[in-house]
Design an enzyme around this catalytic site. Structure first.
Site, PDB file in Angstrom:
ATOM      1  N   ASN A  10      -8.387  13.645 -56.896  1.00 40.52           N
ATOM      2  CA  ASN A  10      -7.867  12.613 -57.303  1.00 40.52           C
ATOM      3  C   ASN A  10      -7.702  12.438 -58.720  1.00 40.52           C
ATOM      4  O   ASN A  10      -6.285  12.144 -58.817  1.00 40.52           O
ATOM      5  CB  ASN A  10      -8.994  11.366 -57.041  1.00 40.52           C
ATOM      6  CG  ASN A  10      -8.657   9.831 -57.021  1.00 40.52           C
ATOM      7  OD1 ASN A  10      -7.743   9.703 -57.945  1.00 40.52           O
ATOM      8  ND2 ASN A  10      -9.397   8.820 -56.569  1.00 40.52           N
ATOM      9  N   ASP A  11      -8.354  12.319 -59.713  1.00 41.78           N
ATOM     10  CA  ASP A  11      -7.890  12.288 -60.983  1.00 41.78           C
ATOM     11  C   ASP A  11      -7.100  13.681 -61.642  1.00 41.78           C
ATOM     12  O   ASP A  11      -6.218  13.216 -62.249  1.00 41.78           O
ATOM     13  CB  ASP A  11      -9.199  12.284 -61.971  1.00 41.78           C
ATOM     14  CG  ASP A  11     -10.066  11.129 -61.625  1.00 41.78           C
ATOM     15  OD1 ASP A  11      -9.535   9.959 -61.517  1.00 41.78           O
ATOM     16  OD2 ASP A  11     -11.214  11.119 -61.827  1.00 41.78           O
TER      17      ASP A  11
END
Lengths: 96, 488
Positions: free
Chosen positions: B414-415
């Site tokens: 994700n990040d």
């Protein structure tokens, strides 16, 4: 006094060695290497054995006993987790 | 015997360094740990004959069996996903051992008596009619560590003890026993005061003419509490850096206790780890684009202003469409994240990749340095699934290739693929190097649901025009992808 300085030289040179050994490591090996260096400081075990081996009072013996348990845990645990991780790295077979 | 032990320690130091060196390449790494292991075995066996060890052999063997047995039992059983917390706990044990060694040394501490004073005392004793045994006893105990060495011992005691209790907290956090960052009002001030008191107590202990058991115990107790307080406010995502830091701490503590015991193996091995661990910590912090001080003294949420509003919407795709897209592609880059490992989907993903490669699709894996719970952790998890390491590329190697990639498959990450890190100065992760997944012609994101990631930051990638979301559990989606590719 010379002896003291000799120890400091050992300290300095060992620090450079540690820095050099790690600086060329690919990212993929960071976790196993952290684990491997974690194993290496398990050498604290020999110090713990000496501490227990020349303990004089009951309190010293008790603390020394704990120290050896902890040191052995560091060394043995560090070894097996590192070995397990490193065993898994393999190259792709020819023709893939 | 002293000569033999020194020789064995020298051999151990050489084996450690060569072993670590071999661990820096995947091909030689498995042999590297064996070399280091042989070194450890040699040092341990020869230490039984150390001249300072005069007894307690039974206790020693019992403690070795308990500590070694428990560690062996847990180490061979732990799942690869749980590796970081196990490293934390074994590291903490090392720090605790260093602290305990310091405790025994401080309890029996006495300084060396200068030769002139020794001579005067002996002369006075003989004139007073003392016998040879008394004089001999005095002379044998006149030797002792210097004030400088005791200072190092106290320093090692602080560092080791903090590493011990801090590592236990790190373990508890990663294991999910402590689920949130705990922060007292003016937490850092309390910590600063506590640290100052610990150092002050340490100085008093070194300066005292006779060991004071009460002060020594208080000193260790405070150092333990300080370690807990230091680790409590740090969030789970930052824990790997902290574990690495504690690893360096333990190394340094071991080196300092090595000075106290005049043990060269401990000095060399401890220092090497101290330096290597410090560098490793820096590399990790740099990969996350966060200074170490920032990680230790502030939390994620405290950073940045209001994030830029995300425009657009998330567009869903089903696994069949995704599979067809990949089958038609020339090049697919797979970006695995920790979510993949949690879903235990790494084996399925590798099976899928193999199917794609059979069809002539070029498949590569892109792993961000901080993917997983620890830098390199994701590589271990992919290796466990059988992915050859020469198909795995890190950020610098592969980031230019996304432009020419037909499909980027993001699964569980994700990040580390959030373009906001490049474009939005208000984002808490602004400046963190990310994989340029957004540059790929098509992006597929496999995700459980629409929620935010580990850090709670909105991911701009999910809203791009060329992104399709494949919702579902990683393992289930991977199985569906495999079925669809086989049927194609």
């Amino acid at each position: 006094m010379i002896e003291g300085f000799l120890s400091l030289y050992i300290f300095m040179l060992a620090a450079f060695v540690g820095y050099e050994v790690i600086s060329r490591v690919p990212v993929i090996l960071h976790t196993p290497l952290m684990s491997g260096s974690n194993f290496v400081h398990g050498i604290v075990l020999v110090g713990a054995m000496v501490a227990l081996g020349h303990a004089e009072t009951g309190l010293e013996t008790f603390i020394g006993f704990i120290a050896v348990i902890l040191g052995a845990g560091n060394a043995v645990g560090g070894y097996f987790v590192t070995a397990r991780m490193l065993e898994m790295f393999q190259e792709s077979k020819k023709g893939q | 015997m002293g000569f033999l032990i020194e020789t064995s320690y020298l051999l151990t130091a050489i084996l450690f360094i060569l072993g670590l060196k071999r661990m820096s390449h995947p091909r030689t790494a498995p042999a590297g740990i064996v070399w280091a292991g042989v070194g450890m075995l040699i040092a341990t066996v020869f230490t039984f004959f150390h001249p300072s060890i005069v007894g307690n052999y039974g206790w020693m063997l019992l403690a070795l069996a308990i500590g070694g047995g428990l560690a062996w039992y847990t180490a061979v059983r732990v799942a690869m996903t749980d590796m970081p917390q196990m490293i934390a706990i074994y590291n903490g044990m090392g720090g605790g051992a260093a602290g305990a060694i310091a405790a025994t040394e401080l309890l029996k501490q006495h300084f060396a008596i200068p030769p002139a004073q020794q001579l005067a005392t002996v002369r006075a004793a003989i004139e007073a009619g003392a016998d040879l045994d008394t004089v001999q006893d005095f002379v044998l105990h006149a030797d002792g560590p210097s004030g400088f060495i005791m200072l190092l011992a106290v320093l090692g005691a602080i560092i080791g003890t903090v590493s011990f209790s801090g590592s236990v907290v790190a373990y508890a956090k990663l294991q999910g026993l402590i689920t949130r960052a705990i922060r007292l009002p003016s937490h850092q001030l309390i910590n600063a005061v506590m640290f100052a008191v610990v150092v002050l107590l340490g100085l008093i202990i070194v300066g005292a003419s006779e060991p004071n058991a009460f002060l020594i115990m208080l000193f260790f107790l405070l150092a333990l509490v300080f370690g807990v307080m230091m680790a409590l406010p740090i969030g789970g995502a930052d824990m790997p850096v902290v574990i690495s830091l504690f690893n360096a701490f333990t190394g340094l503590a071991v080196a300092f206790e090595g000075f106290a015991l005049n043990n060269s193996a401990m000095i060399i091995a401890g220092t090497v780890v101290g330096a290597a661990g410090t560098l490793l910590t820096q590399l990790m912090a740099r990969a996350m684009n966060r200074p170490i001080t920032n990680i230790l003294f502030s939390s994620w949420a405290a950073m940045g202003g209001p994030a830029t509003e995300v425009t657009g919407s998330m567009k869903a795709a089903d696994p069949q469409d995704a599979a067809v897209q990949m089958c038609y592609a020339n090049k697919v880059i797979i970006v695995p994240g920790y979510g993949l490992a949690v879903a235990q989907a790494q084996h399925k993903i590798w099976e899928m990749s193999a199917l794609l490669m059979e069809r002539g699709v070029t498949v590569k894996f892109a792993i961000h340095p901080v993917a997983g719970r620890m830098p390199g952790h994701m590589n271990v998890l992919m290796a466990e699934a059988g992915v050859p390491y020469d198909l795995i590329f890190d950020l610098d190697e592969i980031n230019n290739e996304f432009e020419t990639t037909d499909v980027a498959l993001v699964i569980g990450a994700n990040d580390v693929v959030n373009p906001a890190a490049k474009t939005d100065p208000n984002s808490p992760i602004y400046g963190m190097p990310v994989l340029n997944v957004d540059e790929a012609k098509n992006v597929l994101v496999v995700k459980r649901g629409q929620g935010k990631g580990f850090s709670g930051i909105e991911n701009h990638l999910f809203f791009l025009d060329n992104t399709r979301m494949v919702y579902g559990d990683g393992q289930k989606v991977a199985a569906e992808l495999i079925a669809a590719i086989k049927a194609f």
